[in-house]
Design a protein around this motif. Sequence first.
Motif, PDB file in Angstrom:
ATOM      1  N   HIS A  46       0.830  -1.213   0.000  1.00 49.17           N
ATOM      2  CA  HIS A  46       0.000   0.000   0.000  1.00 49.17           C
ATOM      3  C   HIS A  46       0.863   1.263   0.000  1.00 49.17           C
ATOM      4  CE1 HIS A  46      -3.383  -2.591   1.702  1.00 49.17           C
ATOM      5  NE2 HIS A  46      -3.756  -2.202   0.503  1.00 49.17           N
ATOM      6  N   ARG A  47       1.961   1.211   0.721  1.00 47.25           N
ATOM      7  CA  ARG A  47       2.828   2.386   0.831  1.00 47.25           C
ATOM      8  C   ARG A  47       3.530   2.709  -0.491  1.00 47.25           C
ATOM      9  NH1 ARG A  47       7.705   3.324   5.197  1.00 47.25           N
ATOM     10  NH2 ARG A  47       8.279   5.375   4.431  1.00 47.25           N
ATOM     11  N   TYR A  48       3.964   1.680  -1.211  1.00 51.84           N
ATOM     12  CA  TYR A  48       4.814   1.907  -2.379  1.00 51.84           C
ATOM     13  C   TYR A  48       4.166   1.601  -3.727  1.00 51.84           C
ATOM     14  CZ  TYR A  48       8.541   2.591   0.958  1.00 51.84           C
ATOM     15  OH  TYR A  48       9.312   3.074   1.976  1.00 51.84           O
ATOM     16  N   VAL A  49       2.884   1.281  -3.752  1.00 50.08           N
ATOM     17  CA  VAL A  49       2.250   0.896  -5.015  1.00 50.08           C
ATOM     18  C   VAL A  49       2.355   2.000  -6.063  1.00 50.08           C
ATOM     19  CG1 VAL A  49      -0.123   1.569  -4.409  1.00 50.08           C
ATOM     20  CG2 VAL A  49       0.271  -0.289  -6.047  1.00 50.08           C
ATOM     21  N   GLY A  50       2.232   3.231  -5.668  1.00 49.75           N
ATOM     22  CA  GLY A  50       2.345   4.338  -6.623  1.00 49.75           C
ATOM     23  C   GLY A  50       3.729   4.432  -7.228  1.00 49.75           C
ATOM     24  N   GLU A  51       4.760   4.299  -6.385  1.00 53.08           N
ATOM     25  CA  GLU A  51       6.136   4.361  -6.884  1.00 53.08           C
ATOM     26  C   GLU A  51       6.449   3.173  -7.783  1.00 53.08           C
ATOM     27  OE1 GLU A  51       9.189   5.271  -3.964  1.00 53.08           O
ATOM     28  OE2 GLU A  51       7.632   6.146  -2.685  1.00 53.08           O
ATOM     29  N   ILE A  52       5.956   2.012  -7.425  1.00 53.15           N
ATOM     30  CA  ILE A  52       6.198   0.815  -8.237  1.00 53.15           C
ATOM     31  C   ILE A  52       5.488   0.931  -9.579  1.00 53.15           C
ATOM     32  CG2 ILE A  52       5.783  -1.679  -8.371  1.00 53.15           C
ATOM     33  CD1 ILE A  52       6.221  -1.673  -5.250  1.00 53.15           C
ATOM     34  N   GLU A  53       4.259   1.429  -9.545  1.00 53.56           N
ATOM     35  CA  GLU A  53       3.515   1.624 -10.792  1.00 53.56           C
ATOM     36  C   GLU A  53       4.246   2.593 -11.716  1.00 53.56           C
ATOM     37  OE1 GLU A  53      -1.093   2.422 -11.974  1.00 53.56           O
ATOM     38  OE2 GLU A  53      -0.245   3.683 -10.399  1.00 53.56           O
TER      39      GLU A  53
END
Length: 129
Positions: A112-119
């Motif tokens: 949840h914390r890093y999904v945006g960065e990974i995307e």
Amino acid sequence: MVTKQLGGVPRDEADVRRADSLGREIFSGVANKWALLIIEALGDDTLRFGELRGEVEGISHKMLTQNLRMLERYGLLRRTVYPTVPPRVEYALTEPGAALRETIDGLCTWTHRYVGEIEAACRRFDAGE
């Protein structure tokens, strides 16, 4: 040579880096998406097969059955059969399963914390940047 014991199991048997160790077998078994999702879905609850299947979107009957058997074999969940017609079967996490769930919860928090960065990284990679 004396092998150090870890919880009654020789250290070599708990080493997940060794191809022939019990640790590798367990790690390979529980480190799949379905097992992790089943453990997360069970949480503190006791669920029947159909309830579990509804909680884990996209899992087939066969995959749920295989993973439940594997998790039961490793002692991570308890399967209780009630002598009714038709038989009622319930699943719940054991103490080791609940402890593993704490680790899985950490993985969910990380996701949840890093999904945006990974995307964003995936988009850059896929674009050849």
